[in-house]
Design an enzyme around this catalytic site. Structure first.
Site, PDB file in Angstrom:
ATOM      1  N   CYS A   1      -5.027   2.455  -3.216  1.00 58.60           N
ATOM      2  CA  CYS A   1      -3.642   3.011  -2.990  1.00 58.60           C
ATOM      3  C   CYS A   1      -2.174   1.894  -3.238  1.00 58.60           C
ATOM      4  O   CYS A   1      -1.496   1.829  -2.450  1.00 58.60           O
ATOM      5  CB  CYS A   1      -3.400   3.439  -1.232  1.00 58.60           C
ATOM      6  SG  CYS A   1      -4.612   4.778  -1.347  1.00 58.60           S
TER       7      CYS A   1
ATOM      8  N   LYS B   1      -9.889  -0.978  10.633  1.00 59.99           N
ATOM      9  CA  LYS B   1      -9.884  -2.369   9.688  1.00 59.99           C
ATOM     10  C   LYS B   1     -10.523  -3.456  11.252  1.00 59.99           C
ATOM     11  O   LYS B   1     -10.357  -4.793  10.189  1.00 59.99           O
ATOM     12  CB  LYS B   1      -8.736  -2.055   9.511  1.00 59.99           C
ATOM     13  CG  LYS B   1      -8.736  -0.664   8.116  1.00 59.99           C
ATOM     14  CD  LYS B   1      -7.711  -1.572   6.744  1.00 59.99           C
ATOM     15  CE  LYS B   1      -6.405   0.080   6.675  1.00 59.99           C
ATOM     16  NZ  LYS B   1      -8.436   0.305   5.539  1.00 59.99           N
TER      17      LYS B   1
ATOM     18  N   ASP C   1       3.460  -4.983   8.251  1.00 55.12           N
ATOM     19  CA  ASP C   1       2.037  -3.645   7.996  1.00 55.12           C
ATOM     20  C   ASP C   1       1.450  -4.941   8.387  1.00 55.12           C
ATOM     21  O   ASP C   1       0.730  -5.351   7.073  1.00 55.12           O
ATOM     22  CB  ASP C   1       1.947  -3.492   6.358  1.00 55.12           C
ATOM     23  CG  ASP C   1       1.120  -2.386   6.111  1.00 55.12           C
ATOM     24  OD1 ASP C   1      -0.267  -2.748   7.590  1.00 55.12           O
ATOM     25  OD2 ASP C   1       1.029  -1.795   5.386  1.00 55.12           O
TER      26      ASP C   1
ATOM     27  N   HIS D   1       1.587  -1.540  -0.712  1.00 56.84           N
ATOM     28  CA  HIS D   1       0.212   0.258  -0.195  1.00 56.84           C
ATOM     29  C   HIS D   1       0.742   1.744  -0.044  1.00 56.84           C
ATOM     30  O   HIS D   1       1.895   1.243   0.439  1.00 56.84           O
ATOM     31  CB  HIS D   1      -0.808   0.026   0.961  1.00 56.84           C
ATOM     32  CG  HIS D   1      -1.730   1.033   1.612  1.00 56.84           C
ATOM     33  ND1 HIS D   1      -1.671   1.989   1.946  1.00 56.84           N
ATOM     34  CD2 HIS D   1      -3.578   0.654   1.734  1.00 56.84           C
ATOM     35  CE1 HIS D   1      -2.722   2.781   1.826  1.00 56.84           C
ATOM     36  NE2 HIS D   1      -3.379   2.039   1.789  1.00 56.84           N
TER      37      HIS D   1
ATOM     38  N   GLN E   1      -4.055  -5.395   7.201  1.00 56.44           N
ATOM     39  CA  GLN E   1      -5.403  -6.016   6.851  1.00 56.44           C
ATOM     40  C   GLN E   1      -5.181  -7.199   7.132  1.00 56.44           C
ATOM     41  O   GLN E   1      -5.396  -8.010   6.712  1.00 56.44           O
ATOM     42  CB  GLN E   1      -4.608  -5.880   4.659  1.00 56.44           C
ATOM     43  CG  GLN E   1      -4.604  -4.306   3.707  1.00 56.44           C
ATOM     44  CD  GLN E   1      -6.311  -4.369   4.130  1.00 56.44           C
ATOM     45  OE1 GLN E   1      -7.132  -5.001   4.621  1.00 56.44           O
ATOM     46  NE2 GLN E   1      -6.718  -2.443   3.768  1.00 56.44           N
TER      47      GLN E   1
HETATM   48  N1  PLP Z   1      -1.415  -0.594   4.794  1.00 54.33           N
HETATM   49  C1  PLP Z   1      -2.191  -1.359   4.156  1.00 54.33           C
HETATM   50  C2  PLP Z   1      -1.775  -3.025   3.764  1.00 54.33           C
HETATM   51  C3  PLP Z   1      -3.836  -0.782   3.635  1.00 54.33           C
HETATM   52  O1  PLP Z   1      -4.575  -1.655   3.305  1.00 54.33           O
HETATM   53  C4  PLP Z   1      -3.885   0.743   4.765  1.00 54.33           C
HETATM   54  C5  PLP Z   1      -5.337   0.897   4.537  1.00 54.33           C
HETATM   55  O2  PLP Z   1      -6.090   0.826   3.141  1.00 54.33           O
HETATM   56  C6  PLP Z   1      -3.122   1.189   5.396  1.00 54.33           C
HETATM   57  C7  PLP Z   1      -1.464   0.550   4.948  1.00 54.33           C
HETATM   58  C8  PLP Z   1      -2.996   2.671   5.668  1.00 54.33           C
HETATM   59  O3  PLP Z   1      -4.249   2.905   7.322  1.00 54.33           O
HETATM   60  P1  PLP Z   1      -4.391   4.073   7.527  1.00 54.33           P
HETATM   61  O4  PLP Z   1      -5.166   5.015   6.255  1.00 54.33           O
HETATM   62  O5  PLP Z   1      -5.507   3.938   8.684  1.00 54.33           O
HETATM   63  O6  PLP Z   1      -3.757   4.010   7.890  1.00 54.33           O
END
Ligand code: PLP
Length: 414
Positions: A370, A232, A206, A128, A209
């Site tokens: 993203c 999430k 990270d 992402h 998800q």
């Molecule tokens: N990393 C992953 C894999 C994501 O899917 C997302 C958001 O969709 C993020 C990071 C960023 O999360 P946030 O926008 O809640 O900071």
């Protein structure tokens, strides 16, 4: 093993906690399949927020009056609950942030003084933007190399290529998603962490998800950092977590300065508090943290292994149903998929599909998710439709989605 009638009864009972899902739009029932973007918040978590504001609310770590003490105790209890939710033995390894994005940026800023030319940061092609751009910017600022580890054709991390990268570069840090927010690839983070460590690299996982439906256990993954967002996993927006091993958090410079993260402030210089306060400048989102802990307890009560199994069943069913629709091309075929899948229909714009699905009551995500490097540079597409069921979704809802998609494609290709 799946027990479909028991699962159905359990899901129907769970749905009672989500009035938002019980909506009728004209003749159609809302089907919410955009859980990879954000999940809905159950009544027990909403009630926890209300209770805190009605009975215990005061700023934390500041007052000596009883409300402040109760509020502080609730925040610190939340820290312990979140720590045990991810298998961290020490609550001080939990830093509350506003989300996964801010947590990753905080690590990137915090390690800046330790990076320079001759070193490298490695991410993968399925990240992402939140786990891509902060590292790319960090490398641009410090002169370190920014390296993107490639994927196999199926959409898994190419282990051989990663090993070559680790052999040929002085890698300071690898940043891996646990689950891709586009392909749903489940990345073997424990194995990759051990590999990166064997070359002396730190690892950030990270878990944005994966946190809701995969086992996330920092003790067995052994990563140096792990991040995720509350929204999430059934908690509200604006709260997230940076987990770090004590030594990995210690070696980060604070990058946000202000109240409560300081030990002594003088005209000449300032010294900082110990962990985790050193990395939590200003009034933290303590009500968010308390709600996040409630969401952790809620997910534990439901059963995290059941959530994983049930959501996987839904995803397999979805993949099978879409696979039977000739016009649909699902991106990737990873060794393990969880959480979501994305697809394209040649000649039809994903926005149009999502918009027409919405008129039929179905909420899915369309766009670049993203993840422009993955879409543009790996799959050569600009946009996709992403479908992401959660444990409160039913097989009937998947059928409603597939029926709506068939109608949508009939209209768009007429
Ligand atoms: N990393 C992953 C894999 C994501 O899917 C997302 C958001 O969709 C993020 C990071 C960023 O999360 P946030 O926008 O809640 O900071």
């Amino acid at each position: 093993m799946a027990n479909i009638p028991a699962d159905q009864a359990k899901v129907l009972a769970l749905r009672a906690e989500y009035p938002i899902l019980d909506q009728q739009w004209g003749n159609t029932k809302l089907v919410y399949l955009d859980n990879a973007a954000t999940t809905q918040v159950p009544t027990c978590v909403l009630n926890r927020i209300i209770t805190h504001y009605q009975t215990d609310n005061a700023n934390v770590h500041r007052g000596i009056h009883r409300l402040s003490e109760r509020s502080t105790a609730a925040l610190e209890e939340a820290r312990s609950v979140v720590a045990s939710f991810i298998g961290a033995s020490d609550p001080r390894s939990i830093v509350f942030t506003s989300g996964a994005t801010s947590a990753i940026n905080q690590v990137a800023r915090g390690l800046e003084s330790q990076l320079g030319p001759g070193q490298a940061v490695v991410v993968t092609a399925l990240e992402h933007h939140a786990n891509f751009v902060p590292w790319q910017q960090l490398c641009a600022r410090t002169g370190a190399s920014f390296i993107v580890a490639p994927l196999t054709e199926a959409g898994d991390i190419d282990r051989e290529a990663l090993i070559r990268i680790l052999e040929e570069n002085s890698v300071a840090l690898c940043a891996f998603a646990h689950v891709s927010n586009v392909l749903g690839t489940v990345v073997p983070v424990a194995e990759l962490t051990a590999l990166a460590h064997s070359y002396g690299a730190k690892v950030l996982v990270d878990a944005a998800q994966s946190i809701r439906h995969e086992p996330v256990d920092v003790a067995s993954v052994d990563c140096d950092y792990l991040v995720f967002s509350g929204h999430k996993m059934m908690a509200p927006t604006g709260i997230g977590v940076l987990y770090g091993k004590p030594e990995a958090l210690e070696c980060m410079e604070p990058s946000v300065f202000g109240g409560e993260m300081v030990a002594q402030v003088r005209f000449e210089a300032t010294s900082f508090e110990s962990l985790p306060l050193r990395l939590e400048a200003g009034t933290p989102n303590y009500v968010g943290a308390i709600a996040l802990a409630e969401a952790c307890a809620y997910l534990q009560r439901i059963g995290r292994s059941w959530i994983g199994e049930y959501e996987r069943e839904l995803l397999y069913a979805l993949e099978e149903k879409l696979g039977r629709m000739g016009a649909v091309t699902i991106l990737g075929d990873p060794e393990q998929r969880a959480g979501c899948l994305s697809f394209v229909v040649p000649g039809v714009h994903p926005f149009d599909i999502a918009q027409l699905l919405d008129t039929l009551g179905v909420a899915v995500r369309s766009g670049n998710q993203c993840a422009q490097p993955l879409l543009h540079q790996v799959y050569d597409v600009r946009q996709v439709v992403r479908v992401s069921p959660a444990f409160y979704n039913t097989q009937e809802e998947l059928d409603q989605f597939v029926g709506a998609l068939e109608k949508t494609l009939a209209v768009l290709s007429a």
